[in-house]
Design a protein around this motif. Structure first.
Motif, mmCIF file in Angstrom:
data_model
loop_
_atom_site.group_PDB
_atom_site.id
_atom_site.type_symbol
_atom_site.label_atom_id
_atom_site.label_comp_id
_atom_site.label_asym_id
_atom_site.label_seq_id
_atom_site.Cartn_x
_atom_site.Cartn_y
_atom_site.Cartn_z
ATOM 1 N N ALA A 100 94.308 87.461 41.817
ATOM 2 C CA ALA A 100 94.206 86.707 43.187
ATOM 3 C C ALA A 100 92.786 86.535 43.341
ATOM 4 C CB ALA A 100 94.651 87.696 44.328
ATOM 5 N N ALA A 101 91.799 87.180 42.802
ATOM 6 C CA ALA A 101 90.416 86.809 43.099
ATOM 7 C C ALA A 101 89.730 85.687 42.044
ATOM 8 C CB ALA A 101 89.793 88.176 42.548
ATOM 9 N N MET A 102 90.752 85.374 41.268
ATOM 10 C CA MET A 102 90.365 84.762 40.188
ATOM 11 C C MET A 102 89.997 83.169 40.859
ATOM 12 S SD MET A 102 92.084 83.093 36.548
ATOM 13 C CE MET A 102 91.911 84.919 35.644
ATOM 14 N N SER A 103 88.731 82.455 40.511
ATOM 15 C CA SER A 103 88.538 81.177 41.103
ATOM 16 C C SER A 103 89.520 80.078 40.562
ATOM 17 C CB SER A 103 87.097 80.793 40.716
ATOM 18 O OG SER A 103 86.917 80.505 39.308
ATOM 19 N N ALA A 104 89.738 78.978 41.326
ATOM 20 C CA ALA A 104 90.596 77.956 40.886
ATOM 21 C C ALA A 104 89.901 77.423 39.307
ATOM 22 C CB ALA A 104 90.557 76.804 41.750
ATOM 23 N N ASP A 109 90.163 77.157 33.126
ATOM 24 C CA ASP A 109 89.619 77.337 32.081
ATOM 25 C C ASP A 109 90.135 78.234 31.152
ATOM 26 O OD1 ASP A 109 87.984 75.077 32.498
ATOM 27 O OD2 ASP A 109 86.577 76.249 33.699
ATOM 28 N N ASP A 110 90.130 79.391 31.709
ATOM 29 C CA ASP A 110 90.217 80.818 31.151
ATOM 30 C C ASP A 110 91.886 80.976 30.751
ATOM 31 O OD1 ASP A 110 87.464 81.142 31.071
ATOM 32 O OD2 ASP A 110 87.549 82.652 32.922
ATOM 33 N N LEU A 111 92.605 80.659 31.980
ATOM 34 C CA LEU A 111 93.985 81.231 31.699
ATOM 35 C C LEU A 111 94.850 80.002 31.114
ATOM 36 C CD1 LEU A 111 95.780 83.278 34.490
ATOM 37 C CD2 LEU A 111 96.851 81.464 32.936
ATOM 38 N N LEU A 112 94.680 78.698 31.757
ATOM 39 C CA LEU A 112 95.592 77.573 31.217
ATOM 40 C C LEU A 112 95.273 77.155 29.859
ATOM 41 C CD1 LEU A 112 96.517 75.739 34.536
ATOM 42 C CD2 LEU A 112 97.740 77.523 33.328
ATOM 43 N N ILE A 113 93.804 76.793 29.737
ATOM 44 C CA ILE A 113 93.174 76.127 28.646
ATOM 45 C C ILE A 113 93.080 77.357 27.326
ATOM 46 C CG2 ILE A 113 91.368 74.921 27.588
ATOM 47 C CD1 ILE A 113 90.991 73.437 30.087
ATOM 48 N N PHE A 129 96.281 76.887 43.628
ATOM 49 C CA PHE A 129 96.367 77.870 42.699
ATOM 50 C C PHE A 129 94.645 78.487 42.759
ATOM 51 C CE2 PHE A 129 94.709 73.940 41.155
ATOM 52 C CZ PHE A 129 93.762 74.112 40.379
ATOM 53 N N GLY A 130 94.470 79.514 42.324
ATOM 54 C CA GLY A 130 93.107 80.066 42.474
ATOM 55 C C GLY A 130 92.942 80.927 43.718
ATOM 56 N N HIS A 131 91.846 81.622 43.859
ATOM 57 C CA HIS A 131 91.254 82.525 45.009
ATOM 58 C C HIS A 131 91.398 81.536 46.319
ATOM 59 C CE1 HIS A 131 89.531 85.341 47.324
ATOM 60 N NE2 HIS A 131 88.234 84.477 47.652
ATOM 61 N N ALA A 138 94.270 67.389 44.070
ATOM 62 C CA ALA A 138 93.006 66.597 44.083
ATOM 63 C C ALA A 138 91.817 67.429 43.105
ATOM 64 C CB ALA A 138 92.350 66.622 45.425
ATOM 65 N N MET A 139 91.933 68.636 42.976
ATOM 66 C CA MET A 139 90.848 69.265 42.160
ATOM 67 C C MET A 139 91.378 68.960 40.734
ATOM 68 S SD MET A 139 89.850 73.368 41.740
ATOM 69 C CE MET A 139 88.733 73.398 43.256
ATOM 70 N N LEU A 140 92.689 69.161 40.367
ATOM 71 C CA LEU A 140 93.067 69.117 39.092
ATOM 72 C C LEU A 140 92.924 67.382 38.695
ATOM 73 C CD1 LEU A 140 96.559 70.690 39.461
ATOM 74 C CD2 LEU A 140 94.543 71.450 37.892
ATOM 75 N N GLU A 141 92.861 66.753 39.550
ATOM 76 C CA GLU A 141 92.500 65.100 39.162
ATOM 77 C C GLU A 141 91.120 65.000 38.821
ATOM 78 O OE1 GLU A 141 96.047 62.705 41.754
ATOM 79 O OE2 GLU A 141 94.258 63.232 42.562
ATOM 80 N N GLN A 142 90.309 65.805 39.216
ATOM 81 C CA GLN A 142 88.883 65.687 38.956
ATOM 82 C C GLN A 142 88.631 66.330 37.733
ATOM 83 O OE1 GLN A 142 86.824 67.630 42.214
ATOM 84 N NE2 GLN A 142 86.688 65.413 43.288
ATOM 85 N N LEU A 143 89.393 67.580 37.449
ATOM 86 C CA LEU A 143 89.209 68.570 36.128
ATOM 87 C C LEU A 143 89.897 68.034 34.979
ATOM 88 C CD1 LEU A 143 89.623 72.370 37.744
ATOM 89 C CD2 LEU A 143 87.430 71.150 37.061
ATOM 90 N N ALA A 144 90.862 67.384 35.299
ATOM 91 C CA ALA A 144 91.477 66.958 33.995
ATOM 92 C C ALA A 144 90.762 65.958 32.821
ATOM 93 C CB ALA A 144 92.889 65.932 34.508
ATOM 94 N N PRO A 145 90.017 64.823 33.504
ATOM 95 C CA PRO A 145 89.163 64.063 32.203
ATOM 96 C C PRO A 145 87.936 65.154 32.092
ATOM 97 C CG PRO A 145 88.701 63.508 34.772
ATOM 98 C CD PRO A 145 90.121 64.360 34.818
ATOM 99 N N GLN A 146 87.642 65.764 32.997
ATOM 100 C CA GLN A 146 86.398 66.699 32.149
ATOM 101 C C GLN A 146 86.868 67.946 31.371
ATOM 102 O OE1 GLN A 146 84.830 68.508 35.822
ATOM 103 N NE2 GLN A 146 84.435 66.742 36.968
#
Length: 319
Positions: A100-104, A109-113, A129-131, A138-146
């Motif tokens: 529950a305390a894990m950041s988005a 990074d640590d779980l899905l990837i 998802f995440g804390h 919207a966050m996933l759309e930013q993280l996906a290409p990164q």
């Protein structure tokens, strides 16, 4: 071969890469199945594994801190339904304070990837998802290409103009609208379990019952019902059932009791599946056992009539 895992840490489950879908998946309804089917299709196209990530307990239960949380499926049933969708692996995470305390960002990074080997992610438009549920589409759309993964956001699935969701199905069941709930689930709502010994009161009253304990599961339905019971014979058996705490006999533990019509046999230890067809009334406390039996007589007659009509509808349906 399906594989089941529980831990958030450990070796990568798909070193060659995976297509992932994440959710509580309570009910594994039509919307969930569309998501899982898309993940399976993408995995096949790309030569990757299809992995479902879910949680036990579901997050709502964890944050309820011991208060009853109605569920469409228990842990065992949800597991079986998810595996039946054809995923290669299921990561059923223990939802606890650490998760529950894990950041988005750490969740991605640590779980899905790192843990799941995600190369592509399929989610619904309202995925969080995440804390503090800070992560979203919207966050996933930013993280996906990164992070180098593909993102596919699935459109909502609707039935008769209503968006399919676990919360909507729970509300439909609570209101006794089994037709709408079953349409959204893509199957009949049922509760299964092993028959346990009770107080034998039903047999003394002329209505022996097969009793199923709910354990930690809280049902979205309570009351008196016309039901079909699967697991006794090849064909389902008609029955009248009660799901509640049995206030007339000062019960406290929720119990599912089914009286099978025209049956006299030993079912102890047998696993049965009770399919809910129609709600007859709410549970109530009677002045005495005689009054309760008179009402059970009425309930049984009503259930027989409903189920006989239901059978005629099934027989008349085109094949």
């Amino acid at each position: 071969m399906n594989r089941i895992f529980r831990d958030a840490t450990g070796p990568c489950l798909a070193p060659g890469g995976s297509v992932v879908c994440v959710g509580a998946f309570d009910g594994v309804h039509l919307g969930h199945r569309a998501l899982l089917a898309r993940a399976r299709a993408l995995a096949d196209q790309r030569g990757l594994q299809a992995i479902a990530v879910s949680f036990e307990p579901v997050p709502r239960e964890f944050f309820a801190r011991g208060k009853p949380v109605p569920r469409l499926t228990g842990a065992r049933e949800k597991l079986a339904l998810l595996l039946d969708t054809g995923v290669d692996s299921l990561l059923s995470l223990r939802f606890n304070a650490a998760l529950a305390a894990m950041s988005a960002e750490a969740f991605v990074d640590d779980l899905l990837i790192a843990r799941v080997g995600m190369r592509a992610l399929c989610v619904g438009g309202d995925f969080h998802f995440g804390h503090a549920r800070r992560g979203n589409v919207a966050m996933l759309e930013q993280l996906a290409p990164q992070r180098g993964f593909a993102l596919e956001v699935m459109p909502d699935i609707g039935v008769d103009g209503t968006r399919v969701s676990s919360s909507a199905i729970r509300a439909q069941l609570a209101a006794g609208d089994f037709a709408a709930a079953n349409a959204a689930l893509g199957r009949a709502f049922s509760i299964g379990g092993h028959v346990v010994r009770g107080q034998q009161l039903g047999r003394k009253l002329g209505y022996p019952t097969a009793n199923i304990r709910l354990g930690r599961r809280t049902s979205p339905v309570t009351g008196i019902f016309a039901v079909q019971v699967h697991g006794v014979h090849a064909q389902a058996m008609s029955a009248v059932a009660s799901l509640g705490i049995r206030p007339t006999v000062n019960g406290t533990e929720p119990l599912l009791e089914a009286h099978l019509f025209d049956f006299d046999g030993d079912l102890y230890g047998r696993r049965l599946e009770v399919e809910f067809v129609a709600k007859l009334r709410e549970e109530e406390k009677f002045a005495d056992l005689d009054a309760m039996v008179r009402q059970i007589d009425l309930d049984a007659r009503q259930a027989r009539a409903i189920l006989a009509g239901n059978d005629r509808i099934r027989e008349a349906a085109p094949i």
